[in-house]
Design a protein around this motif. Sequence first.
Motif, PDB file in Angstrom:
ATOM      1  N   ALA A 130       0.784  -1.208  -0.082  1.00 45.36           N
ATOM      2  CA  ALA A 130       0.056  -0.043  -0.196  1.00 45.36           C
ATOM      3  C   ALA A 130       0.786   1.430   0.057  1.00 45.36           C
ATOM      4  CB  ALA A 130      -0.926  -0.044   1.079  1.00 45.36           C
ATOM      5  N   LYS A 131       2.023   1.112   0.821  1.00 47.82           N
ATOM      6  CA  LYS A 131       2.765   2.312   0.820  1.00 47.82           C
ATOM      7  C   LYS A 131       3.534   2.387  -0.658  1.00 47.82           C
ATOM      8  CE  LYS A 131       3.907   2.046   5.636  1.00 47.82           C
ATOM      9  NZ  LYS A 131       5.037   1.723   6.803  1.00 47.82           N
ATOM     10  N   ASP A 132       3.815   1.296  -1.152  1.00 49.38           N
ATOM     11  CA  ASP A 132       4.728   1.663  -2.353  1.00 49.38           C
ATOM     12  C   ASP A 132       3.784   2.280  -3.617  1.00 49.38           C
ATOM     13  OD1 ASP A 132       6.974   0.289  -1.374  1.00 49.38           O
ATOM     14  OD2 ASP A 132       6.352  -1.737  -1.817  1.00 49.38           O
ATOM     15  N   ILE A 133       2.557   2.049  -3.539  1.00 50.83           N
ATOM     16  CA  ILE A 133       1.720   2.493  -4.638  1.00 50.83           C
ATOM     17  C   ILE A 133       1.205   3.977  -4.235  1.00 50.83           C
ATOM     18  CG2 ILE A 133       1.157   0.367  -5.549  1.00 50.83           C
ATOM     19  CD1 ILE A 133      -1.565   0.667  -4.341  1.00 50.83           C
ATOM     20  N   GLY A 134       1.321   4.453  -2.826  1.00 53.49           N
ATOM     21  CA  GLY A 134       1.149   5.867  -2.519  1.00 53.49           C
ATOM     22  C   GLY A 134      -0.228   5.880  -1.865  1.00 53.49           C
ATOM     23  N   LEU A 135      -0.742   4.815  -1.512  1.00 49.32           N
ATOM     24  CA  LEU A 135      -2.273   4.802  -0.648  1.00 49.32           C
ATOM     25  C   LEU A 135      -1.783   5.414   0.812  1.00 49.32           C
ATOM     26  CD1 LEU A 135      -4.800   3.694  -1.175  1.00 49.32           C
ATOM     27  CD2 LEU A 135      -4.349   1.602  -0.036  1.00 49.32           C
ATOM     28  N   ASP A 136      -2.669   6.545   0.908  1.00 51.50           N
ATOM     29  CA  ASP A 136      -2.701   7.278   2.268  1.00 51.50           C
ATOM     30  C   ASP A 136      -3.460   6.233   3.390  1.00 51.50           C
ATOM     31  OD1 ASP A 136      -3.015   9.114   4.491  1.00 51.50           O
ATOM     32  OD2 ASP A 136      -4.393  10.258   3.531  1.00 51.50           O
ATOM     33  N   ASN A 139     -11.942   8.939  -6.376  1.00 50.42           N
ATOM     34  CA  ASN A 139     -11.599   8.096  -7.365  1.00 50.42           C
ATOM     35  C   ASN A 139     -10.117   7.582  -7.390  1.00 50.42           C
ATOM     36  OD1 ASN A 139     -13.384   7.301  -9.716  1.00 50.42           O
ATOM     37  ND2 ASN A 139     -14.233   9.488  -8.941  1.00 50.42           N
ATOM     38  N   MET A 140      -9.094   8.647  -7.194  1.00 52.96           N
ATOM     39  CA  MET A 140      -7.846   8.182  -7.133  1.00 52.96           C
ATOM     40  C   MET A 140      -7.662   7.329  -6.034  1.00 52.96           C
ATOM     41  SD  MET A 140      -6.177   9.717  -9.476  1.00 52.96           S
ATOM     42  CE  MET A 140      -4.316   9.688  -8.652  1.00 52.96           C
ATOM     43  N   GLN A 141      -8.045   7.491  -4.889  1.00 54.93           N
ATOM     44  CA  GLN A 141      -8.041   6.558  -3.618  1.00 54.93           C
ATOM     45  C   GLN A 141      -8.435   5.322  -3.983  1.00 54.93           C
ATOM     46  OE1 GLN A 141      -6.682   7.129  -0.604  1.00 54.93           O
ATOM     47  NE2 GLN A 141      -7.498   6.109   1.096  1.00 54.93           N
ATOM     48  N   ALA A 142      -9.670   5.224  -4.743  1.00 55.35           N
ATOM     49  CA  ALA A 142     -10.407   3.636  -4.949  1.00 55.35           C
ATOM     50  C   ALA A 142      -9.575   3.030  -5.775  1.00 55.35           C
ATOM     51  CB  ALA A 142     -11.920   4.013  -5.169  1.00 55.35           C
ATOM     52  N   THR A 160      -5.991  -1.301  -7.267  1.00 55.77           N
ATOM     53  CA  THR A 160      -4.540  -2.062  -7.727  1.00 55.77           C
ATOM     54  C   THR A 160      -4.076  -2.942  -6.818  1.00 55.77           C
ATOM     55  OG1 THR A 160      -4.403   0.119  -9.139  1.00 55.77           O
ATOM     56  CG2 THR A 160      -2.242  -1.394  -8.485  1.00 55.77           C
ATOM     57  N   LEU A 161      -4.202  -2.369  -5.610  1.00 48.93           N
ATOM     58  CA  LEU A 161      -3.694  -3.230  -4.326  1.00 48.93           C
ATOM     59  C   LEU A 161      -3.997  -4.521  -4.418  1.00 48.93           C
ATOM     60  CD1 LEU A 161      -1.687  -2.955  -1.815  1.00 48.93           C
ATOM     61  CD2 LEU A 161      -3.786  -2.393  -0.604  1.00 48.93           C
ATOM     62  N   VAL A 193     -17.885   5.224  -8.360  1.00 48.84           N
ATOM     63  CA  VAL A 193     -17.742   5.974  -7.082  1.00 48.84           C
ATOM     64  C   VAL A 193     -18.974   6.750  -7.095  1.00 48.84           C
ATOM     65  CG1 VAL A 193     -16.706   7.395  -5.406  1.00 48.84           C
ATOM     66  CG2 VAL A 193     -15.200   5.850  -6.604  1.00 48.84           C
ATOM     67  N   GLU A 194     -19.817   6.728  -6.131  1.00 47.41           N
ATOM     68  CA  GLU A 194     -21.082   7.521  -6.118  1.00 47.41           C
ATOM     69  C   GLU A 194     -21.171   8.058  -4.700  1.00 47.41           C
ATOM     70  OE1 GLU A 194     -25.922   7.290  -7.153  1.00 47.41           O
ATOM     71  OE2 GLU A 194     -24.694   5.462  -6.769  1.00 47.41           O
ATOM     72  N   PHE A 195     -21.779   9.358  -4.502  1.00 48.14           N
ATOM     73  CA  PHE A 195     -22.058  10.033  -3.022  1.00 48.14           C
ATOM     74  C   PHE A 195     -23.344  10.024  -3.280  1.00 48.14           C
ATOM     75  CE2 PHE A 195     -22.936  13.501  -0.218  1.00 48.14           C
ATOM     76  CZ  PHE A 195     -22.134  13.017   0.821  1.00 48.14           C
TER      77      PHE A 195
END
Length: 256
Positions: free
Chosen positions: A145-151, A200-203, A208-209, A217-219
Amino acid sequence: MYSDERINWWISRSNSIEYQRAYDHISKRIQTTNNGVLIDAGSGPGEIIKRVARNKGYKLVIGIDSSIKMLEYARENLARSKIKASIRKNGFNINPNDQGVILFLEDIIDCKLPKGIADTTIVSFPEATSSGKVTEEDKEMIERAKDIGLDLCPENYNLFFGELRVYRNLIGALKKAGQFSHIKYDIYDGKKSDYMFAQNMQAKMQATLFGAKLELVEFVDSLRIWNDTNEVITSSLPNPDLFKFGYRISQFRKKE
């Protein structure tokens, strides 16, 4: 695991107009199959199961919850809609001949689901927090997760860690091209376009992970649903009128 008081509250709220509308809306987003298998992790009162068991072409619908009281209520709730459900308490075990609705007494984070058994998996409110032992598999997941930049959300680490473990479990349980849906409480301020871009970026990174791709993605606006578990946050906001409150649906497709 939730207290009896919390379970009684949740059962009551699940019958409210706003939650019934939410369950209707969420169920419309769940794919139709031909004799497929669906897993609803954290199935609670059985409202989503009630909506998909007969109308979406599933041969087997599995509910998972850590409360026997909630499972017993779900079985009664389904029976009122003439849907028969059985409860299994001794581990997650299914066989090729199983069909209908089966409810399992299991923790949705720690339960080890078999790989590639389901066409559809779903997890919905409330969120699952992980505070258990970190395994070597967990450590590897965190590093990737860290490697792909996930917060990793250090201020809410246990909540986010629990979410990652649920993703790993439920996407792993999917067959190729299977659908995973995640529904959670959410809030944003500012422009909706900025919020949707960030989510969308986070998801996409989460997808990918775990070998999936993002489809939706819908709110959905619903202050009443947000306030069910977050009213303290709402009351502490300096300008609550600037915020939108509700729930978010994220849907993924396992790669073929």
